[in-house]
Design a protein around this motif. Sequence first.
Motif: not given
Length: 404
Positions: A343-347, A351-372
Amino acid sequence: MTNRQICVIDDNFTKMSNVSLPPECLLKPMNFPHKVLMGPGPSNCPPRVLGASALPMLGPLHPEFTMIMDEVKAGIKYIFQTNNEWTVCVSGSGLAAMETACLNLLEPCDTALVGINGFWGERFADMVHRQGIDVKTIHRPTGEVFTLEEIEEALKKHKPTLLFLTHGESSGSTLQPLEGVGTLCHKYNCLLLVDSVAACGGVPMFMDKWEIDCLYIGAQKVLSAPPGASPISFSKRAKEKVKKRVSPIRSFNFDMNHLANYWACDGDVRRYHHTGPISCIYGIREGLAVLAEQGLEESWKKHKHCAELLYEGLEKIGLELLVKDKSIRNPCVTAVKVPDGVDWKAVIVYARKTYRVEIGAGLGALAGKVWRIGLMGYNCTPDNVRLVLRALEESLRMTRTAKL
């Protein structure tokens, strides 16, 4: 929303007026977390940039402020490696700079050729279409780049007025090679427009040497300044194209004839055009100063080194990069494939809640398929690479455990 009667008193009379109560949320202190922004942007601002942004206000034509504008202009020329006269900051984010290029360099009689290998090429094509201008496109899958042969074939076929390419495509984490493209465009009487919002400052850029006609970036990426003032530069060819337009520019706000004067690029007395984002100009001035003190070549080395540490760490925890060819990876933004069953969103949330680290989600055609993962400017450090790797590895382990 409730109303109450408020007694309004002035020197002459007292009257009753029904005024709504102020919103409760505005009567409390603003609440926000301190996060390490390791996504595709914005980056965290260094303390000196934040400090500069909080300096006292000046007027848009005060001599002290116009001197700061001149310093910003010199800094943009340095990061772009250009001597172009028409070098300014557009008031707005990188998208405002994109629209400035579109509105000034194209008119209804023109044809634009847009390279689409991700979200930003699609965005520019949409922008051109909205202006009623003929749009032709060439395509590569997200995560790939264009070859000189593909570009030349399209130039021959479509005979465009302008070619748009995304240098650092943040949606696909690619770095488009630019050497030779400008020369090729000019061979076919075409201007070259480049979006380097998610790359410039972190990778080599030689605007003049590479014959780029218009180049723009954002403040909030490698420069690590607040968004709101976006550098853009026009070559002599591009300037002449604007000056020889048949139709008027369809925006007063983004008209380069006015902006060039406001930024003292035309040799005439500065005239008031608009009240620029003064605090943002302070911030970008300091961001450029940090880069100048470090030196461009050192910045390029730092971003490459940290990106390589990230690639190695991601491989160790069993993750796969979207871009296989190392020569076209953008060190400023790395796209990581989401493994099957994760589950890309759960990851991201963990990370945001535990480490206060923001990892980007996929954009456009890659939404839900990659982290950035972004490594830009102030955030580009080995310690931050280790932090984001730890957060990502633990997030994967804990979210998988929770699912089981």
